[in-house]
Design an enzyme around this catalytic site. Structure first.
Site, PDB file in Angstrom:
ATOM      1  N   ARG A  30      43.260  41.138  55.903  1.00  0.00           N
ATOM      2  CA  ARG A  30      42.756  39.804  56.260  1.00  0.00           C
ATOM      3  C   ARG A  30      42.178  39.763  57.667  1.00  0.00           C
ATOM      4  O   ARG A  30      41.076  39.242  57.871  1.00  0.00           O
ATOM      5  CB  ARG A  30      43.847  38.747  56.060  1.00  0.00           C
ATOM      6  CG  ARG A  30      44.136  38.484  54.572  1.00  0.00           C
ATOM      7  CD  ARG A  30      45.323  37.580  54.397  1.00  0.00           C
ATOM      8  NE  ARG A  30      46.493  38.163  55.054  1.00  0.00           N
ATOM      9  CZ  ARG A  30      47.604  37.505  55.295  1.00  0.00           C
ATOM     10  NH1 ARG A  30      47.710  36.221  54.979  1.00  0.00           N
ATOM     11  NH2 ARG A  30      48.611  38.105  55.877  1.00  0.00           N
ATOM     12  N   ASN A  48      45.706  35.605  51.016  1.00  0.00           N
ATOM     13  CA  ASN A  48      46.383  36.458  50.030  1.00  0.00           C
ATOM     14  C   ASN A  48      46.856  35.620  48.866  1.00  0.00           C
ATOM     15  O   ASN A  48      47.308  34.495  49.064  1.00  0.00           O
ATOM     16  CB  ASN A  48      47.659  37.070  50.641  1.00  0.00           C
ATOM     17  CG  ASN A  48      47.359  38.316  51.466  1.00  0.00           C
ATOM     18  OD1 ASN A  48      46.302  38.910  51.350  1.00  0.00           O
ATOM     19  ND2 ASN A  48      48.323  38.689  52.276  1.00  0.00           N
TER      20      ASN A  48
END
Ligand SMILES: [Fe+3]
Ligand SMILES: [Mg+2]
Ligand SMILES: [Zn+2]
Ligand SMILES: [Zn+2]
Lengths: 782, 326
Positions: A30, A48
């Site tokens: 990320r 996520n």
């Protein structure tokens, strides 16, 4: 990977929704997306969920296109991207979000992947040894690019709360790093420091705490010749100073391990080079994030000034298993001991590695002088992985820490979820959902109750972790394997029996992402043949769904069954009796060494009582090893064959001839090789030459059999025209044989598949079973 | 139909076919004999190759086996029946030898053979001679013996060295050309069980003769019926050196080798010493040994603590043992 470029090239704005699947959680994915998006001045978000990572991004069309292009290319080192799918969605324009953000996780089912454990990275290592860093000598330093994973994960999604780090509350400084997308520790779940993390302690053999610096204390025990139990990533190890012969001998007797080699830990590649020859591929493996034990050739003579590893570490072996440190604790020990140390599984004999703190003092207390322990719980076991390098190629021997539970992608996805129960020794299991086959870490030899228990518990853990509820269960047809009995007792599932050597060949196909048909050469110890004999020197024409046995070694009796495996000289007796029509030539040393029982063992072989017939290549190796004089008895699997390989002179080009005879299936005449071995041995030819000629001869016969199959020599034409050969079975851990067979096949224009990701031995059986069961299920009822 | 060496295949066959067809409360426990109306009743067929072997013949076996099945119920054997299937061409002298040893065995066990039957079948249809005997015995004490009554903590005892009979037969077949001074252990055990029950009374939970499939099979049946875990100590299991030697030669585990004059006794923990004393006071039990204990976890399994400190699973064999090593 499918990455369709959706956004156009025009100058206007564009917006895309991207989904990334694979190992993309807990690996810094990320923040990487975040940084990339910001660099391209995109707006949107990344987060996520249970399937992986989701992204929405908006900006100038060409920037969005560039974002898509660059996304897979510079992904963080631990990320494994299986698939990226991109959808164009309407632009928000004026209403679009300000900047690019990381949004909270969404729980969407349990379909994410768990990363294997990863060795301490270079950045963390610098901090570990930097006196000015707040994590100087911190035994638990880690970041997004390294640290414990699989062994601390209780559940998915991968979040601190679902790991054994849950009980450690982050301090302010750690929390700041954890929350900063620009930091190496952004969302590193096991992040901690000396103020807030687990604590390392030194205990004496009875579990009482010893005051002082625990690492320094453990080093002092090692220097004084003591055994230290070290709590590692996937279990407890036993450590001794590898240069101290007395300490090594004490470890062997306490652990009740006769002469199976131990592995040693050295500080770095330079230290490994002082002990062994380290080629390019070996070096790559030594420093890889998986940090396996790499089995390396030792220097003929120790370089002056270099440490001398005690003979008892790997008695009589020309090779040594070497590993670099993979946790901060192992690094600290290596640095402060400043010499190689043995690191072996914390257990007695063949039991599973101890991994629970409660059991450690109870089961290992009598074996050690001290425990180097900590209070971060190990949730799942994982033993050290082992690889060998042969002819510049990696051959996995044991796939465990650092590799499991990385999935293998099947070319033919499963219709229904599959559980494959593996074999008996070197057991593993495998769960399949869709195209992903999750192969367990090495479990061990199932005949011990503790190992069976860890097999059953491991299956339960994997089912939960990967959300797999198997409907199809694959097993070996051997009626006495405990894994088969386990499968047969499951209710409400469809059972699929997969012949042992078909499973071997299928595992080689599966890891290559292929479906066959191929010519499969499966050379191993023994496996249930289904015709009342034990197979193990097999050439099959196989695809994932089925196989035909097209060639095999001639069968000989195994006098006393399992006793013949423990005593290779019995195979010599059986082979000599068969090869010389009952009257082998006089003067063979193997017969004189075993004169007391020789005639009786021959009688047992001839009677057939307790003596199943076997076409095993491993047993042929045993017979030749005993005849040449390598050894008459073994204390661990493959010891005689590995010894024979060690004797071989790789420069010897001669090869014994073995006939390949026509019949319902071709028969490779192993007895021809035995007669040739005997002739040379009686002529006084050196063992190094005999061994090499035997290797070369068996390889040539296997190659010849494959060529005959391709030419259509098998009745019915099975395999006629096939140009690919897959090599599997534990015998192909033999680097010399593997190189000779691969060379011979390639010379004849075959394409050759060998094992790269799962072991050719029975540790790979469960993957093969799974691939076969999935393929048969997908094909539907016959 | 697969051949049964006393393992899992036979078990499955019995449960799927015979129990299914004949189901009733007396049959249900699948014990060696049934107890009803103060009587124990049992039957057994004897098939052995060769018919004559060191230490005995098919005649002794046919009497002692049935006597022992009654003894394992805690009964005193009274009467036997005998039924013969004879192969055409069996020498009459052989038949005389067999009947003589049956008579001697019956005399020694204090029973009479009170009725019988004979059939002669064509040459090649029977291996010389098959014998079926049935027996009844009197239950003169209240103790009920059953595998299901075994509880954690109980002591597991064998009455003497194991495997003599099975190894003797294997060698007597002559295929091996082996010399070993071995004789079958065939013997009537009712006197021994009488002495044990007199000494320990209710403390005896269960008695089993370790015939086909050996001690390992009997213990698996006990563990399964009682939902206990039987844990054996490898060093404590008595095996004669000649038997151990032959087993090693053939790669056979003595725990699976048949006995015809040895039993497994499970007794309450506090009666273990008394039981051993009682057994050792009898000529057939001089080498009796405590070989393990019943535990509670994992239920239904037999485990062996090996000399190497490991724990091996002693499983019910599915058929003939095949090496499991790859
Ligand atoms: Fe195998
Ligand atoms: Mg009986
Ligand atoms: Zn790091
Ligand atoms: Zn902290």
């Amino acid at each position: 990977m499918s990455s369709g470029e959706v956004a156009g090239r025009g100058g206007g704005p564009a917006r895309v929704r991207i989904r990334v699947e694979g190992i993309v959680q807990g690996v810094g994915f990320r923040p990487y997306v975040h940084a990339l998006a910001r660099r391209l001045a995109l707006s949107g978000w990344v987060g996520n969920d249970g399937r992986g990572v989701f992204i929405e991004a908006e900006g100038a069309a060409e920037d969005v296109a560039r974002f898509q292009r660059e996304l897979p290319g510079q992904a963080p080192p631990l990320a494994v991207i299986d698939r990226i799918s991109v959808t164009a969605i309407p632009v928000l324009g004026e209403r679009r979000e300000r900047g690019f953000g990381i949004v909270p996780s969404r729980d969407g089912g349990r379909r994410t992947l768990v990363s294997p454990d990863v060795a301490t990275c270079a950045d963390c290592l610098v901090e570990l040894f930097d006196a000015s860093c707040r994590r100087h000598r911190h035994p638990f330093v880690n970041c997004t690019n390294c640290g414990p994973r699989f062994t601390i994960v209780r559940d998915v999604p991968y979040d601190r709360a679902a790991t054994t780090m849950a009980s450690f509350a982050m301090c302010g400084a750690c929390a700041a790093e954890y929350g900063d997308p620009g930091d190496r520790r952004f969302h590193a779940q096991p992040v901690c420091c000396p103020r807030c993390g687990p604590v390392l302690r030194l205990l004496d053999g009875r579990g009482r705490e010893v005051a002082g610096d625990p690492v320094a204390g453990a080093v002092a025990v090692l220097r004084s010749g003591g055994v230290v139990a070290v709590k590692g990533l996937g279990g407890y190890h036993l450590a001794v100073d590898a240069t101290d012969a007395g300490a090594v001998a004490a470890l062997r007797s306490r652990k009740r391990r006769e002469d199976k080699p131990f592995a040693v830990v050295v500080a770095d590649v330079a230290a490994a080079r002082r002990l062994c020859v380290v080629g390019g591929e070996a070096e790559r493996l030594l420093v890889s994030p998986a940090r396996p034990i790499v089995v390396l050739p030792r220097h003929a003579e120790a370089a002056p000034g270099s440490p001398v590893v005690a003979e008892g570490v790997a008695p009589g072996e020309g090779r040594l298993g070497v590993m670099l440190p993979y946790t901060p604790v192992h690094h600290l020990l290596a640095a402060e001991l400043a010499r190689p140390y043995v690191l072996t599984s914390g257990n007695v004999s063949d039991e599973p590695i101890v991994h629970r703190d409660g059991e450690a003092v109870e089961r290992l207390g009598a074996l050690v002088e001290a425990f180097l322990v900590h209070d971060r719980e190990i949730y799942a076991r994982a033993e050290d992985s082992v690889v060998v390098v042969a002819g510049g190629r990696e051959i996995p021997v044991r796939r465990s820490r650092g590799y499991a539970p990385l999935p293998v992608r099947l070319a033919r996805p499963a219709r229904r979820a599959v559980l494959a129960c593996g074999a008996e020794l070197k057991s593993t299991f495998c769960l399949v959902r869709g195209e992903r086959a999750f192969l367990s870490p090495h479990v061990g030899d199932l005949e011990s109750y503790e190992t069976l228990l860890s097999f059953v518990e491991g299956i339960a853990h994997f089912r939960r972790l990967f959300g797999v509820d198997p409907r199809v269960v694959a097993h070996d047809p051997h009626p006495e394997y405990l894994s088969s009995k386990y499968a047969l007792e499951l209710e409400g599932v469809d059972l699929v029996a997969v012949q042992h050597h078909h499973a071997h060949v299928a595992s080689c196909l599966a890891e290559a992402g292929e479906v066959g048909p191929v010519i499969g050469v499966a050379f191993d110890g023994t496996g249930f043949g289904g015709d009342g004999t034990l197979w193990g020197g097999e050439v099959l024409v196989a695809d994932l769904e089925g196989f035909t046995r097209v060639a095999h070694l001639g069968a000989v009796p195994m006098p006393g069954g399992a006793a013949a495996v423990r005593q290779p000289w019995r195979m010599a007796a059986a082979y000599l009796d068969a090869a010389f029509g009952g009257t082998p030539p006089r003067g063979l040393a193997v017969r004189e060494r075993n004169a007391g029982l020789w005639d009786r063992v021959v009688a047992v072989a001839r009677s057939g009582v307790g003596s199943p017939l076997t076409s095993s290549a491993g047993r042929l190796f045993d017979a030749v090893a005993a005849i040449v004089g390598v050894r008459d008895g073994v204390t661990f699997e493959g010891q005689a064959a590995a010894g024979l390989e060690g004797w071989a002179d790789p420069a010897e080009g001669g090869a014994y001839a073995a006939r390949v005879e026509a019949g319902p299936a071709l028969v490779i005449r192993g007895d021809d090789l035995v007669r040739a071995v005997v002739a040379d041995v009686l002529d006084g030819v050196d063992g190094s030459v005999v061994s090499a000629r035997f290797h070369n001869g068996l390889a040539a016969a296997a190659v010849a059999a494959c060529a005959l199959v391709r030419e259509g020599a098998v009745p019915g034409g099975a395999g006629s025209g096939l140009g690919t050969v897959a090599l599997s079975g534990g015998v192909f851990q033999n680097g010399l044989l593997l190189s000779r067979v691969v060379g011979g096949l390639e010379e004849r224009g075959f394409r050759v598949l060998t094992h790269r990701r799962v072991p050719p031995n029975d540790g790979g059986i469960s993957l093969g079973q799974a691939a076969v069961a999935a393929a048969r299920d997908a094909a539907g009822p016959p | 139909l697969a051949h049964g060496a006393g393992g899992k295949a036979t078990h499955t066959l019995i449960e799927a076919v015979f129990l299914e067809a004949f189901r009733n409360p007396l049959l249900e426990p699948l014990a060696d004999g049934a107890v009803t109306d103060g009587l124990a009743i049992t039957t057994d067929s004897y098939v052995v190759k060769p018919l004559f072997f060191p230490g005995g013949d098919i005649g002794d076996l046919a009497v002692n086996g049935t006597v022992n099945d009654l003894a394992m119920c805690g009964a005193t054997p009274r009467h036997l029946t005998a039924s013969f299937i004879l192969e055409e061409g069996l020498p009459i002298a052989d038949l005389r030898r067999i009947t003589a040893s049956m008579a001697a065995a019956a005399h020694a066990a204090g029973v009479h053979i009170v009725t019988g039957d004979t059939k002669v079948v064509e040459n090649g249809k029977a291996d010389g001679c098959y014998i079926t005997t049935a027996g009844i015995g009197a239950l003169d004490r209240g103790a009920t013996l059953s595998a299901a009554s075994v509880t954690p903590g109980d002591a597991v005892i064998v009455s003497g060295p194991i495997g003599d009979h099975g190894m003797t037969i294997m060698l007597a077949r002559g295929e091996l050309d082996l010399e070993a001074h071995l004789t079958s252990d065939t013997a009537p055990l009712h006197d021994l069980t009488g002495r044990l029950l007199a000494a320990c009374g209710d403390g005896v939970r269960c008695l089993r003769d370790a015939t086909r499939g050996g001690v390992a099979t009997v213990l698996n049946e006990i563990a399964a019926a009682s939902r206990t875990c039987v844990v054996l100590d490898e060093n404590a299991v008595p095996v004669r050196p000649q038997v151990r030697g032959a087993c090693e030669l053939l790669g056979i585990d003595p725990l699976y080798v048949a006995c015809e004059g040895r039993m497994v006794a499970v007794v309450a923990p506090h009666r273990a010493d008394a039981a051993l004393d009682a057994l050792r006071s009898h000529p057939l039990g001089t080498d009796a040994a405590l070989i393990g204990r019943a535990g509670d976890d994992p239920p239904g399994l037999v485990l062996l603590k090996t000399c190497f400190g490991g724990t091996r699973i002693v499983d019910l064999l599915v058929g003939d043992p095949l090496p499991r090593i790859c």
